[in-house]
Design an enzyme around this catalytic site. Structure first.
Site, PDB file in Angstrom:
ATOM      1  N   ARG A 237       0.862  -1.183   0.000  1.00 53.52           N
ATOM      2  CA  ARG A 237       0.000   0.000   0.000  1.00 53.52           C
ATOM      3  C   ARG A 237       0.898   1.232   0.000  1.00 53.52           C
ATOM      4  O   ARG A 237       1.929   1.270   0.699  1.00 53.52           O
ATOM      5  CB  ARG A 237      -0.900   0.038   1.244  1.00 53.52           C
ATOM      6  N   GLU A 266      -4.271   7.460  -4.991  1.00 54.19           N
ATOM      7  CA  GLU A 266      -4.523   6.777  -6.257  1.00 54.19           C
ATOM      8  C   GLU A 266      -5.833   7.279  -6.841  1.00 54.19           C
ATOM      9  O   GLU A 266      -6.799   7.481  -6.078  1.00 54.19           O
ATOM     10  CB  GLU A 266      -4.567   5.266  -6.043  1.00 54.19           C
ATOM     11  N   HIS A 285      -1.781   0.100  -9.798  1.00 56.33           N
ATOM     12  CA  HIS A 285      -2.363  -0.836  -8.817  1.00 56.33           C
ATOM     13  C   HIS A 285      -2.916  -2.085  -9.545  1.00 56.33           C
ATOM     14  O   HIS A 285      -4.112  -2.385  -9.458  1.00 56.33           O
ATOM     15  CB  HIS A 285      -3.456  -0.151  -7.991  1.00 56.33           C
TER      16      HIS A 285
HETATM   17  N1  LIG Z   1      -0.786  -4.284  -5.192  1.00 59.56           N
HETATM   18  C1  LIG Z   1      -1.900  -4.968  -5.105  1.00 59.56           C
HETATM   19  O1  LIG Z   1      -2.734  -4.957  -5.988  1.00 59.56           O
HETATM   20  C2  LIG Z   1      -2.150  -5.826  -3.924  1.00 59.56           C
HETATM   21  C3  LIG Z   1      -1.736  -5.434  -2.684  1.00 59.56           C
HETATM   22  N2  LIG Z   1      -1.958  -6.240  -1.603  1.00 59.56           N
HETATM   23  C4  LIG Z   1      -1.485  -5.813  -0.291  1.00 59.56           C
HETATM   24  O2  LIG Z   1      -0.639  -6.825   0.227  1.00 59.56           O
HETATM   25  C5  LIG Z   1      -0.929  -7.001   1.603  1.00 59.56           C
HETATM   26  C6  LIG Z   1      -0.479  -8.379   2.052  1.00 59.56           C
HETATM   27  O3  LIG Z   1      -1.320  -9.385   1.554  1.00 59.56           O
HETATM   28  P1  LIG Z   1      -1.146 -10.911   2.057  1.00 59.56           P
HETATM   29  O4  LIG Z   1       0.233 -11.373   1.833  1.00 59.56           O
HETATM   30  O5  LIG Z   1      -2.259 -11.690   1.483  1.00 59.56           O
HETATM   31  O6  LIG Z   1      -1.379 -10.700   3.617  1.00 59.56           O
HETATM   32  P2  LIG Z   1      -0.844 -11.591   4.834  1.00 59.56           P
HETATM   33  O7  LIG Z   1      -1.650 -11.208   6.006  1.00 59.56           O
HETATM   34  O8  LIG Z   1      -0.793 -13.029   4.431  1.00 59.56           O
HETATM   35  O9  LIG Z   1       0.667 -11.094   5.012  1.00 59.56           O
HETATM   36  C7  LIG Z   1       1.038  -9.887   5.604  1.00 59.56           C
HETATM   37  C8  LIG Z   1       2.270 -10.124   6.448  1.00 59.56           C
HETATM   38  O10 LIG Z   1       2.723  -8.865   6.961  1.00 59.56           O
HETATM   39  C9  LIG Z   1       3.112  -9.058   8.318  1.00 59.56           C
HETATM   40  N3  LIG Z   1       2.996  -7.803   9.068  1.00 59.56           N
HETATM   41  C10 LIG Z   1       1.869  -7.177   9.469  1.00 59.56           C
HETATM   42  N4  LIG Z   1       2.180  -6.064  10.154  1.00 59.56           N
HETATM   43  C11 LIG Z   1       3.528  -5.991  10.174  1.00 59.56           C
HETATM   44  C12 LIG Z   1       4.455  -5.074  10.745  1.00 59.56           C
HETATM   45  N5  LIG Z   1       4.044  -3.999  11.436  1.00 59.56           N
HETATM   46  N6  LIG Z   1       5.779  -5.308  10.574  1.00 59.56           N
HETATM   47  C13 LIG Z   1       6.193  -6.406   9.914  1.00 59.56           C
HETATM   48  N7  LIG Z   1       5.362  -7.309   9.356  1.00 59.56           N
HETATM   49  C14 LIG Z   1       4.050  -7.098   9.476  1.00 59.56           C
HETATM   50  C15 LIG Z   1       2.146 -10.127   8.858  1.00 59.56           C
HETATM   51  O11 LIG Z   1       2.695 -10.770   9.964  1.00 59.56           O
HETATM   52  C16 LIG Z   1       2.009 -11.044   7.656  1.00 59.56           C
HETATM   53  O12 LIG Z   1       2.982 -12.042   7.701  1.00 59.56           O
HETATM   54  C17 LIG Z   1      -2.430  -6.733   1.694  1.00 59.56           C
HETATM   55  O13 LIG Z   1      -2.803  -6.351   2.994  1.00 59.56           O
HETATM   56  C18 LIG Z   1      -2.646  -5.633   0.685  1.00 59.56           C
HETATM   57  O14 LIG Z   1      -2.551  -4.382   1.290  1.00 59.56           O
HETATM   58  C19 LIG Z   1      -2.591  -7.438  -1.733  1.00 59.56           C
HETATM   59  C20 LIG Z   1      -3.025  -7.864  -2.950  1.00 59.56           C
HETATM   60  C21 LIG Z   1      -2.881  -7.078  -4.154  1.00 59.56           C
HETATM   61  O1  LIG Z   2      -6.621  -7.164  -2.780  1.00 64.04           O
HETATM   62  C1  LIG Z   2      -6.029  -6.091  -2.529  1.00 64.04           C
HETATM   63  O2  LIG Z   2      -5.763  -5.753  -1.373  1.00 64.04           O
HETATM   64  C2  LIG Z   2      -5.650  -5.204  -3.631  1.00 64.04           C
HETATM   65  O3  LIG Z   2      -4.922  -4.289  -3.453  1.00 64.04           O
HETATM   66  C3  LIG Z   2      -6.183  -5.417  -4.987  1.00 64.04           C
HETATM   67  O4  LIG Z   2      -6.197  -6.691  -5.369  1.00 64.04           O
END
Ligand SMILES: NC(=O)C1=CN([C@@H]2O[C@H](COP(=O)(O)OP(=O)(O)OC[C@H]3O[C@@H](n4cnc5c(N)ncnc54)[C@H](O)[C@@H]3O)[C@@H](O)[C@H]2O)C=CC1
Ligand SMILES: O=C(O)C(=O)CO
Length: 319
Positions: A237, A266, A285
């Site tokens: 993000r 964005e 994004h």
């Molecule tokens: N660019 C895009 O289109 C996308 C962006 N995302 C972003 O990616 C993020 C992660 O997605 P997932 O891997 O599925 O989530 P997840 O919950 O599996 O992984 C997130 C990791 O970050 C760690 N974490 C949380 N707070 C932390 C901190 N303060 N310091 C260090 N580590 C910390 C957690 O322990 C966890 O291991 C989503 O929350 C979303 O914001 C997700 C999908 C698409």
């Molecule tokens: O799933 C999310 O969090 C995204 O940013 C878009 O897929």
């Protein structure tokens, strides 16, 4: 009696049919000024909401006294006032897992594009600037064998580690809330403090959620720890990063390049200095934006919403 669902995202025909078979649907095609007006008008009747990219705060939620469930078509839930949803006993769901591999692919695309200067050099070719055999001024830097640093070792972080370790022979270091022994064993990965990772990694990749704890986590001090040859990748993000500090780090050569899929605001402002830097690859994004994955996310959200509205526990509850 059928419950009332407000969609603020278009669905494929089969998903729309499924939803319409079980609920009354109001579709808001675009969240422009007119769409927001329609949304406000529909909220008083809504039992369920489904969509993404809308800041759903207490002000909007207060317009929806009958609301039982909100299904986000995203894994990130930073757009939602989760405490308020919980207080109102409104079920929030998200779409974890189905977008993991696609988002990691996007991360790797940014790693490759920045390291090998793919976008910058493709533009030069298109502009007719390739007029002799290229020299070192157009050389990039290797990806294979370099150290991959992952901040936030969750689903997407692991999928990135898998690509780096098995595909590109990259040593993997990571920083997360806590060490992950299974990940360490699988990818021969090593845990680092945040500051150590920032100093050591060749590629610094953000894959953690935006929360009160992570907002602004990567600021001027963090960029000062990175090396001039480091490449910074953000597929998490925009607000996890202090964008002004990142721009300054790029302008001052504190880092080599940045691959950015997400931004503080964005869509990215057309006047952003980031758009005038050859060493920045900016994408709109697109982390999860493939036909297959967006359909899988929408299906997951519909499943979650219908389960919640039926009084069942959905597969992906957030609160
Ligand atoms: N660019 C895009 O289109 C996308 C962006 N995302 C972003 O990616 C993020 C992660 O997605 P997932 O891997 O599925 O989530 P997840 O919950 O599996 O992984 C997130 C990791 O970050 C760690 N974490 C949380 N707070 C932390 C901190 N303060 N310091 C260090 N580590 C910390 C957690 O322990 C966890 O291991 C989503 O929350 C979303 O914001 C997700 C999908 C698409
Ligand atoms: O799933 C999310 O969090 C995204 O940013 C878009 O897929």
């Amino acid at each position: 009696m059928k419950k009332h669902v407000v969609l603020y995202k278009e669905l494929s025909e089969p998903l729309m049919q499924r939803l319409e078979a079980q609920t009354h649907v109001t579709l808001i095609k675009r969240l422009d000024a007119q769409g927001l007006e329609q949304l406000r008008a529909a909220l008083p009747h809504a039992h369920g909401l489904l969509g993404a990219s809308l800041k759903l705060d207490a002000r909007l939620l207060d317009l929806a006294p009958k609301l039982e469930a909100v299904a986000s078509v995203s894994v990130g839930v930073d757009n939602y006032d989760i405490d308020y949803l919980s207080k109102r006993k409104i079920q929030l769901t998200n779409t974890p897992g189905v977008l993991t591999e696609t988002t990691a692919d996007t991360g790797f695309a940014l790693i490759m594009a920045t390291a090998r200067r793919v976008v910058e050099l493709a533009i030069k070719v298109r502009n007719g600037q390739w007029q002799k055999n290229i020299g070192p001024e157009w050389f990039g830097t290797d990806v294979h064998g370099k150290t991959l640093g992952i901040i936030g070792m969750g689903r997407i972080g692991e999928a990135l580690a898998q690509r780096g370790h098995f595909g590109f022979g990259m040593p993997v270091i990571y920083h997360s809330n806590s060490p992950k022994p299974a990940v360490e064993a699988r990818f021969n990965a090593q845990y680092r403090s945040l500051n150590d990772l920032l100093q050591e990694a060749d590629f610094i990749c953000l894959t953690l959620p935006l929360t009160a704890q992570t907002e602004g986590l990567i600021g001027a001090q963090a960029f000062a720890l990175m090396r001039p040859e480091s490449i910074f990748i953000n597929i998490a993000r925009g607000k996890v990063v202090d964008e002004a500090a990142m721009i300054q780090a790029l302008q001052q050569g504190q880092i080599r390049a940045a691959g950015l899929d997400v931004f503080e605001r964005e869509p990215l402002d057309a006047n952003s200095p980031l758009l005038h830097m050859d060493n920045v690859v900016a994408t709109p994004h697109i982390g999860s934006a493939t036909v297959e994955t967006r359909e899988a996310m929408a299906r997951c959200a519909v499943d979650n919403l219908l389960a919640a509205l039926a009084g069942e526990r959905p597969a992906n509850p957030v609160n």
